[in-house]
Write a protein that holds these residues in place. Structure first.
Motif, PDB file in Angstrom:
ATOM      1  N   ASN A  53       9.873  15.161   2.248  1.00 18.21           N
ATOM      2  CA  ASN A  53      11.266  15.157   2.697  1.00 18.21           C
ATOM      3  C   ASN A  53      11.597  13.870   3.444  1.00 18.21           C
ATOM      4  N   THR A  56      11.843  11.106   0.867  1.00 13.52           N
ATOM      5  CA  THR A  56      13.053  11.278   0.062  1.00 13.52           C
ATOM      6  C   THR A  56      14.278  10.807   0.839  1.00 13.52           C
ATOM      7  N   ASN A  57      14.356  11.177   2.120  1.00 21.01           N
ATOM      8  CA  ASN A  57      15.477  10.723   2.946  1.00 21.01           C
ATOM      9  C   ASN A  57      15.466   9.211   3.116  1.00 21.01           C
ATOM     10  N   ILE A  59      14.231   7.048   0.974  1.00 23.72           N
ATOM     11  CA  ILE A  59      14.637   6.470  -0.316  1.00 23.72           C
ATOM     12  C   ILE A  59      16.145   6.545  -0.473  1.00 23.72           C
ATOM     13  N   ARG A  60      16.725   7.678  -0.123  1.00 24.61           N
ATOM     14  CA  ARG A  60      18.195   7.810  -0.220  1.00 24.61           C
ATOM     15  C   ARG A  60      18.893   6.806   0.686  1.00 24.61           C
ATOM     16  N   GLY A  61      18.373   6.634   1.894  1.00 23.16           N
ATOM     17  CA  GLY A  61      18.955   5.651   2.803  1.00 23.16           C
ATOM     18  C   GLY A  61      18.864   4.243   2.247  1.00 23.16           C
ATOM     19  N   GLN A  63      18.672   3.455  -0.927  1.00 22.55           N
ATOM     20  CA  GLN A  63      19.584   3.359  -2.068  1.00 22.55           C
ATOM     21  C   GLN A  63      21.016   3.128  -1.594  1.00 22.55           C
ATOM     22  N   LEU A  64      21.412   3.827  -0.519  1.00 28.78           N
ATOM     23  CA  LEU A  64      22.750   3.606   0.035  1.00 28.78           C
ATOM     24  C   LEU A  64      22.892   2.183   0.564  1.00 28.78           C
TER      25      LEU A  64
END
Length: 96
Positions: A53, A56-57, A59-61, A63-64
């Motif tokens: 988790n 994943t968070n 990676i999302r950050g 990507q943003l």
């Protein structure tokens, strides 16, 4: 001979009780080790889930952040800040 039969008869139940006691001890030890392994496995699984988790968070950050940094508006603003100009259209050859 009567006395000999009585003593051998007492030894057999004692041996049976001893073997039964050993079997029960082994069964309890096996169950205890199994439950300890299950607790460790559950703890490791939960640690992996938390790490997944977190990554994943992250990676999302990222990507943003990438989307923000590579947006057309930001690239144009950066180009204006650094006095970059868009290339002129290619010159046409008049001989053609």
């Amino acid at each position: 001979m009567n006395h000999h039969e009585k003593t051998s008869g007492k030894k057999l139940p004692l041996l049976a009780y001893f073997l039964l006691l050993c079997y029960i001890c082994i069964a309890f030890a096996t169950a205890w080790f199994s439950s300890a392994q299950n607790r460790i496995a559950l703890r490791i699984r939960e640690d992996f889930r938390e790490e997944k988790n977190r990554l994943t968070n992250e990676i999302r950050g990222l990507q943003l952040e990438e989307a923000r940094l590579t947006s057309a508006k930001r690239v144009h603003a950066y180009a204006r800040e650094h006095h970059m100009v868009q290339p002129a259209p290619p010159a046409r050859n008049l001989e053609d």
